[in-house]
Design an enzyme around this catalytic site. Structure first.
Site, PDB file in Angstrom:
ATOM      1  N   CYS A 103      -2.642   3.160   2.835  1.00 18.01           N
ATOM      2  CA  CYS A 103      -3.078   1.598   3.993  1.00 18.01           C
ATOM      3  C   CYS A 103      -4.066   2.420   4.568  1.00 18.01           C
ATOM      4  O   CYS A 103      -4.146   3.811   4.931  1.00 18.01           O
ATOM      5  CB  CYS A 103      -2.021   0.759   4.474  1.00 18.01           C
ATOM      6  SG  CYS A 103      -3.056  -0.866   5.117  1.00 18.01           S
ATOM      7  N   ASP A 104      -5.230   1.494   4.747  1.00 17.15           N
ATOM      8  CA  ASP A 104      -6.793   1.709   5.695  1.00 17.15           C
ATOM      9  C   ASP A 104      -6.440   3.007   6.643  1.00 17.15           C
ATOM     10  O   ASP A 104      -6.943   3.698   6.777  1.00 17.15           O
ATOM     11  CB  ASP A 104      -7.336   0.809   6.643  1.00 17.15           C
ATOM     12  CG  ASP A 104      -7.595  -0.676   5.520  1.00 17.15           C
ATOM     13  OD1 ASP A 104      -7.506  -0.237   4.152  1.00 17.15           O
ATOM     14  OD2 ASP A 104      -8.084  -1.475   6.143  1.00 17.15           O
ATOM     15  N   LYS A 105      -5.546   3.437   7.850  1.00 15.06           N
ATOM     16  CA  LYS A 105      -5.159   3.803   8.812  1.00 15.06           C
ATOM     17  C   LYS A 105      -4.755   5.153   8.756  1.00 15.06           C
ATOM     18  O   LYS A 105      -4.798   6.666   9.077  1.00 15.06           O
ATOM     19  CB  LYS A 105      -5.395   3.316   9.792  1.00 15.06           C
ATOM     20  CG  LYS A 105      -5.906   1.870  11.094  1.00 15.06           C
ATOM     21  CD  LYS A 105      -6.836   2.305  10.613  1.00 15.06           C
ATOM     22  CE  LYS A 105      -8.205   0.583  10.790  1.00 15.06           C
ATOM     23  NZ  LYS A 105      -7.708  -0.121   9.488  1.00 15.06           N
ATOM     24  N   CYS A 160       1.093  -1.240  -0.229  1.00 10.56           N
ATOM     25  CA  CYS A 160      -0.006   0.127  -0.152  1.00 10.56           C
ATOM     26  C   CYS A 160       1.125   1.180  -0.096  1.00 10.56           C
ATOM     27  O   CYS A 160       0.811   2.341  -0.392  1.00 10.56           O
ATOM     28  CB  CYS A 160      -0.879   0.498   1.421  1.00 10.56           C
ATOM     29  SG  CYS A 160      -1.832  -1.302   1.667  1.00 10.56           S
ATOM     30  N   CYS A 168      -5.632  -1.828  -1.726  1.00 13.88           N
ATOM     31  CA  CYS A 168      -6.223  -2.826  -1.864  1.00 13.88           C
ATOM     32  C   CYS A 168      -7.248  -1.890  -3.101  1.00 13.88           C
ATOM     33  O   CYS A 168      -7.946  -1.269  -2.924  1.00 13.88           O
ATOM     34  CB  CYS A 168      -7.539  -2.976  -0.784  1.00 13.88           C
ATOM     35  SG  CYS A 168      -6.472  -4.713   0.980  1.00 13.88           S
ATOM     36  N   SER A 201     -13.040  -5.421   8.694  1.00 18.80           N
ATOM     37  CA  SER A 201     -12.268  -5.204   7.185  1.00 18.80           C
ATOM     38  C   SER A 201     -13.601  -4.768   5.999  1.00 18.80           C
ATOM     39  O   SER A 201     -14.529  -5.091   6.072  1.00 18.80           O
ATOM     40  CB  SER A 201     -11.732  -6.450   6.690  1.00 18.80           C
ATOM     41  OG  SER A 201     -10.665  -5.800   5.479  1.00 18.80           O
ATOM     42  N   ASP A 252      -2.514  -3.249   7.670  1.00 18.59           N
ATOM     43  CA  ASP A 252      -3.880  -4.246   7.448  1.00 18.59           C
ATOM     44  C   ASP A 252      -4.049  -6.028   7.081  1.00 18.59           C
ATOM     45  O   ASP A 252      -4.375  -6.447   7.803  1.00 18.59           O
ATOM     46  CB  ASP A 252      -5.234  -3.339   7.573  1.00 18.59           C
ATOM     47  CG  ASP A 252      -5.849  -2.599   8.549  1.00 18.59           C
ATOM     48  OD1 ASP A 252      -4.539  -1.112   8.709  1.00 18.59           O
ATOM     49  OD2 ASP A 252      -6.256  -2.344   8.981  1.00 18.59           O
ATOM     50  N   GLU A 267      -9.775  -6.112  13.185  1.00 20.90           N
ATOM     51  CA  GLU A 267     -10.237  -6.329  12.701  1.00 20.90           C
ATOM     52  C   GLU A 267     -10.813  -7.682  12.385  1.00 20.90           C
ATOM     53  O   GLU A 267      -9.834  -8.654  12.706  1.00 20.90           O
ATOM     54  CB  GLU A 267     -10.345  -6.083  11.026  1.00 20.90           C
ATOM     55  CG  GLU A 267     -10.373  -4.564  11.073  1.00 20.90           C
ATOM     56  CD  GLU A 267      -9.325  -4.225   9.265  1.00 20.90           C
ATOM     57  OE1 GLU A 267     -10.214  -2.824   9.041  1.00 20.90           O
ATOM     58  OE2 GLU A 267      -9.066  -5.255   8.723  1.00 20.90           O
TER      59      GLU A 267
END
Length: 616
Positions: free
Chosen positions: A154-156, A81, A240, A532, A113, A506
């Protein structure tokens, strides 16, 4: 040579003139302001030692005239990511310096993640949102920089890239590193690792990889096929490829007005070169720097952009694209950092806004397409134009372009104009699923404050069944893989909330194992942890109060009957109030001996998931 030139006040005043100097303001406090008397705070004389240190780092005389621009990059070479972020940062640095600024690089930690799923390292994921935001604030404010560009991947790291801008009301802009392309199943059934580019096959993404684990445990696929999916699922750099949390939040940040239109969906890779930065993303970097300088010139700061109305726009887009439940946490956190009072924007507002928005994007995890397919259709601007035409967006909100949402979308086609020959996006008049069938905020005696369920277009979802209780994710996963969870069960995973885990990990591993085992429609998973963006099935998370705080989820016993009825917003336990009171009186908090350092500090500071799990 890097030597001091000139002498006296005339030279100092001359230092303050030139390219970019009209944009320099805050950074005079650290480089020295030659317009101030020698004894004044931040005078050129007082800041002599500061400049001496900058010179030692390679700054030239002319650099002290320039506005300092922070480039914040959450970077690791170990994750797809964000592994391009040094390269992206250097492109941004080059453009900043070309336009007359002085770039100040701020590298922060970042947690994957995808790599930490199913491990106790996942406890650090949500914690990293706070840490990244704090690191960005520290590196920007600690150098008195004038403006900032933040990278999200990435996510956060995507919400974390926006939170400090809102917190300190900075002149700033965020840029998403971009989604990866979906993997392509080679179709051979062989076990040799491949990028998936050799043969056309069904599209793969990290969610499909996780579900394959459950399918293997159920005997649906063999170990060779599992290895094939592992190797082909993620073909290269980028977040992702589906509408999981990273792309959900990139879409939200664009809708919020904090990123340039269209940038959320531009891929981070190509099939031919899965590691290098594509030309479109390079162009995004250049355009982002140019937009930042315009914001600095107009003195447009973040709190002029992030408002109650722009948060409602972001919420609307999350529902329209079928975004992740994590967006609930992150938008609440951004609202908190922007100083938006809870009475103006809270979890009930998130639900209220969303219930009028139909599902328009036919993308994974609920559909067959991916972010790159949405990009081919025109990206988030096309979705927003459709929503604006339907009266579902606030068109007057200011954005980082210096224009309003409506002005940005003036020449953008709507979904309706794309014609009937595509099924990636559906118009409001003929949606993929009608309003009210995506994220639902639930309540009941099992979740007195709130819980969050993602339907992703599923209708008439309801399950009433006996509880199977587990006090951690690992034991629940083992039970699923051993075939101990049966149709009709309600799987309860607790002590995985912000304080309890700590870090609210998650539950993708057990959730995907259920789906992969063919139980996704017949077993509900209820947890005080998170899910997730890849999760689907009957999943209810963010149950508050959490178990560690003595919430009712801590009191559930095996065999208790639980009702999951999203259509009625109901999550209830068929146990009397008297019995729950008796169980609560006997309940004692779990003693933890394995929580130290960062996790311990987080557990003492973090607030409920119902308000975004913030720490400030």
């Amino acid at each position: 040579k890097n030597v001091c030139i000139g002498s006296g006040r005339a030279a100092a005043i001359a230092m303050a003139s030139g390219i970019g100097s009209e944009l320099k303001s805050e950074s005079y406090k650290i480089t020295g302001d030659p317009r101030k008397p020698d004894g004044a705070p931040s005078s050129s004389v007082k800041m002599t030692c500061s400049r001496s240190n900058f010179r030692a780092a390679g700054w030239k005389e002319e650099d002290f005239k320039k506005p300092i621009i922070t480039i914040a990059a959450p970077y690791s070479n170990s994750m797809p990511c964000n592994n391009q972020f040094l390269d992206l940062a250097n492109i941004l640095v080059e453009e900043v310096e070309r336009l007359g600024g002085k770039a100040h690089l701020a590298i922060t930690p970042v947690i994957s993640d995808g790599q930490t799923q199913g491990t106790r390292a996942m406890r650090y994921s949500l914690v990293s949102r706070e840490l990244i935001a704090d690191c960005i604030e520290l590196m920007h404010e600690g150098y008195h920089a004038d403006a900032i560009i933040t990278l999200g991947g990435c996510d956060k790291s995507v919400p974390a890239a926006v939170m400090p801008l809102a917190r300190q009301d900075l002149v700033g802009i965020s840029l998403f590193g971009g989604p990866a392309l979906p993997g392509l199943h080679p179709g051979s059934g062989g076990g040799a690792c491949a990028t998936g580019s050799r043969a056309e096959g069904r599209a793969l993404d990290p969610g499909k990889v996780m579900e394959a684990i459950g399918a293997y445990g159920k005997g649906i696929i063999d170990l060779e096929e599992l290895h094939t999916i592992e190797c082909a699922g993620l073909p290269g750099s980028g977040s992702c490829s589906a509408m999981f949390t990273a792309c959900s939040m990139a879409s939200a940040v664009e809708a919020l007005g904090m990123a340039l239109p269209g940038t959320a969906s531009h891929p981070a890779m190509t099939r031919d070169d899965p590691r290098s930065i594509p030309e479109q993303k390079r162009a995004d970097c250049v355009a982002t720097v140019q937009a930042l300088f315009a914001l600095l010139g107009k003195k447009i700061s973040t709190r002029q952009i992030i408002t109650k109305e722009s948060l409602e726009n972001a919420t609307t887009v999350i529902y329209a694209v079928g975004g992740s439940t994590n967006a609930v946490l992150h938008l609440l956190a951004i609202a908190h950092e922007a100083g938006i009072p809870p009475e103006q924007y809270n979890i009930e507002d998130f639900h209220r806004i969303g219930q009028r928005v139909p599902l328009l994007a036919n993308v994974s995890p609920h559909g067959p397409y991916h972010m790159s397919d949405l990009d081919r259709m025109g990206g988030i601007p096309v979705v927003m134009r459709e929503l604006l035409d339907a009266g579902l967006l606030h068109g007057g909100c200011l954005t980082v372009t210096g224009k309003t949402v409506a002005e940005n979308l003036a020449n953008t086609p709507s979904i309706s104009s794309l014609g009937p020959d595509q099924d990636v996006l559906f118009p409001v008049g003929r949606p993929l699923s009608s309003a009210g069938n995506h994220i639902v905020v639930m309540k009941g005696n099992l979740a007195p404050d709130s819980a969050v369920c993602k339907l992703s277009g599923k209708e008439n979802v309801e399950l009433v069944g006996p509880a199977r209780c587990f006090d951690d994710e690992d034991s629940a996963f083992q039970a699923i893989m051993a075939g101990e969870i049966k149709k009709g069960d309600v799987l309860v995973i607790r002590y995985e909330g912000p304080k309890g885990a700590p870090g609210m990990p998650e539950m993708l591993s057990p959730g995907s194992a259920l789906v992969g085992a063919g139980l996704g429609k017949d077993v509900a998973l209820v947890t005080d942890g998170r899910f997730s963006g890849a999760s689907h099935g009957i999943m209810v998370g963010h149950v508050t109060p959490e178990a560690a705080a003595g919430g009712p989820i801590a009191l559930v016993r095996d065999g208790d009957i639980i009702t999951v009825r999203p259509g009625a917003r109901l999550l209830s336990l068929n146990v009397s109030d008297e019995e729950l009171a008796s169980r609560l009186a006997a309940w004692r908090p779990k003693e933890r001996t394995d929580v130290r350092g960062t996790l311990s500090k987080y557990a003492t500071q973090v607030r409920s998931a119902a308000v975004g799990a913030t720490t400030t």
